[in-house]
Design a protein around this motif. Sequence first.
Motif, mmCIF file in Angstrom:
data_model
loop_
_atom_site.group_PDB
_atom_site.id
_atom_site.type_symbol
_atom_site.label_atom_id
_atom_site.label_comp_id
_atom_site.label_asym_id
_atom_site.label_seq_id
_atom_site.Cartn_x
_atom_site.Cartn_y
_atom_site.Cartn_z
ATOM 1 N N PHE A 56 0.830 -1.199 0.000
ATOM 2 C CA PHE A 56 0.000 0.000 0.000
ATOM 3 C C PHE A 56 0.867 1.254 0.000
ATOM 4 C CE2 PHE A 56 -2.082 -3.467 2.263
ATOM 5 C CZ PHE A 56 -3.255 -3.597 1.535
ATOM 6 N N CYS A 57 0.263 2.372 -0.382
ATOM 7 C CA CYS A 57 0.979 3.655 -0.335
ATOM 8 C C CYS A 57 0.973 4.172 1.114
ATOM 9 C CB CYS A 57 0.313 4.664 -1.278
ATOM 10 S SG CYS A 57 -1.328 5.181 -0.739
ATOM 11 N N PRO A 58 1.847 5.154 1.431
ATOM 12 C CA PRO A 58 1.916 5.645 2.822
ATOM 13 C C PRO A 58 0.564 6.117 3.357
ATOM 14 C CG PRO A 58 3.729 6.524 1.529
ATOM 15 C CD PRO A 58 2.848 5.784 0.579
ATOM 16 N N GLU A 59 -0.209 6.793 2.506
ATOM 17 C CA GLU A 59 -1.505 7.304 2.969
ATOM 18 C C GLU A 59 -2.435 6.157 3.377
ATOM 19 O OE1 GLU A 59 -3.503 9.914 0.167
ATOM 20 O OE2 GLU A 59 -5.401 9.437 1.165
ATOM 21 N N HIS A 60 -2.419 5.089 2.589
ATOM 22 C CA HIS A 60 -3.335 3.988 2.917
ATOM 23 C C HIS A 60 -2.805 3.100 4.030
ATOM 24 C CE1 HIS A 60 -5.531 5.010 -0.929
ATOM 25 N NE2 HIS A 60 -6.285 5.310 0.102
ATOM 26 N N TYR A 61 -1.489 3.067 4.212
ATOM 27 C CA TYR A 61 -0.982 2.408 5.430
ATOM 28 C C TYR A 61 -1.443 3.184 6.655
ATOM 29 C CZ TYR A 61 1.967 -1.340 3.630
ATOM 30 O OH TYR A 61 2.410 -2.512 3.065
ATOM 31 N N ASN A 131 3.173 1.610 -5.974
ATOM 32 C CA ASN A 131 2.115 0.608 -5.978
ATOM 33 C C ASN A 131 1.244 0.696 -4.739
ATOM 34 O OD1 ASN A 131 3.085 -0.387 -8.329
ATOM 35 N ND2 ASN A 131 4.272 -2.040 -7.395
ATOM 36 N N CYS A 132 -0.061 0.549 -4.926
ATOM 37 C CA CYS A 132 -0.966 0.491 -3.780
ATOM 38 C C CYS A 132 -2.243 -0.209 -4.213
ATOM 39 C CB CYS A 132 -1.282 1.879 -3.263
ATOM 40 S SG CYS A 132 -2.558 1.881 -1.983
ATOM 41 N N MET A 133 -2.585 -1.273 -3.500
ATOM 42 C CA MET A 133 -3.780 -2.030 -3.872
ATOM 43 C C MET A 133 -5.050 -1.226 -3.659
ATOM 44 S SD MET A 133 -2.863 -5.819 -3.144
ATOM 45 C CE MET A 133 -4.366 -6.058 -3.969
ATOM 46 N N ILE A 134 -5.040 -0.372 -2.625
ATOM 47 C CA ILE A 134 -6.262 0.405 -2.360
ATOM 48 C C ILE A 134 -6.422 1.510 -3.408
ATOM 49 C CG2 ILE A 134 -7.431 1.925 -0.695
ATOM 50 C CD1 ILE A 134 -6.403 0.114 1.528
ATOM 51 N N CYS A 135 -5.321 2.217 -3.728
ATOM 52 C CA CYS A 135 -5.394 3.212 -4.807
ATOM 53 C C CYS A 135 -5.910 2.571 -6.101
ATOM 54 C CB CYS A 135 -4.022 3.826 -5.076
ATOM 55 S SG CYS A 135 -3.519 5.060 -3.878
ATOM 56 N N ASP A 136 -5.373 1.396 -6.427
ATOM 57 C CA ASP A 136 -5.784 0.721 -7.665
ATOM 58 C C ASP A 136 -7.276 0.434 -7.664
ATOM 59 O OD1 ASP A 136 -3.197 0.730 -8.460
ATOM 60 O OD2 ASP A 136 -2.820 -1.402 -8.105
HETATM 61 ZN ZN LIG Z 1 -2.989 4.124 -1.807
#
Ligand SMILES: [Zn+2]
Length: 252
Positions: A56-61, A131-136
């Motif tokens: 995940f990206c820092p924001e979603h972590y 890469n970030c699964m949530i962004c995707d």
């Molecule tokens: Zn993200």
Amino acid sequence: MKYKLETIPVWDAYKEEGECPLCSLSEKAEERYLNFYLGSSVMNPETRVEVNKTGFCPEHYSGLLSKRSNHGLGLMTHTHLEKRMELLAPYLRKIKSEAAKASGKTTLIKPKKLGSAIDDLENHLLEHEENCMICDRIEYTLKRYTFTIVHLWNTDGEFQEFFRKSRGFCFHHLPDILKMAREILSPAKLADFCGEIVSLTEKNNERLEKEILWFTQKFDSQNFDKPWGTSEDAHYRTIHKLTGKPNSHIKK
Ligand SMILES: [Zn+2]
Ligand SMILES: [Zn+2]
């Protein structure tokens, strides 16, 4: 039809009458996915493999951390770290072996191969940072929502009325809706849609500009006792209009 219709959430977002329905939809999608990745479904092997690889990206972590589901997050980050160590290992080995070769040399010329091994490591890590699964998943879901908005505008008279009375879109999502219209509408309909979007945007920018102006004027002593009208939260809504809500800045 390339995209799936998502009529109910889109109608719900329009009924909220906010500055941007896509921001509101994006916020809800984000919340759903944060819960999904901390829920039991993440234990299914396919999702697990995907999480291990991508992360995940820092924001979603941060979003995941804020859910305080520490055990689930611990399990997930443990296997992700294992996978990342495996992927990182060859880059570290390369640096180590090039450093060993260059060690003890008296030349002033910097070792080229060691330099490129450092670059390779950087590129590998940068690629992962993007890469970030949530962004995707948010991006994919928002495509369906923009598709639904344009589709409803094109086929549903009642929605068209709502659309015309809405506050338009934030500046971040404005190109998305236009690009979707370009993709799916006939040339004549696209021209109509663009015309409507432009007047909707102009009308709402002017409305918001008046609201934020009155917000600033309310701080003059002569205006203390005058009513706020709709301006009390105009600074929040102006920022929202200008940049989208923070969570809407997923990579595209
Ligand atoms: Zn993200
Ligand atoms: Zn927006």
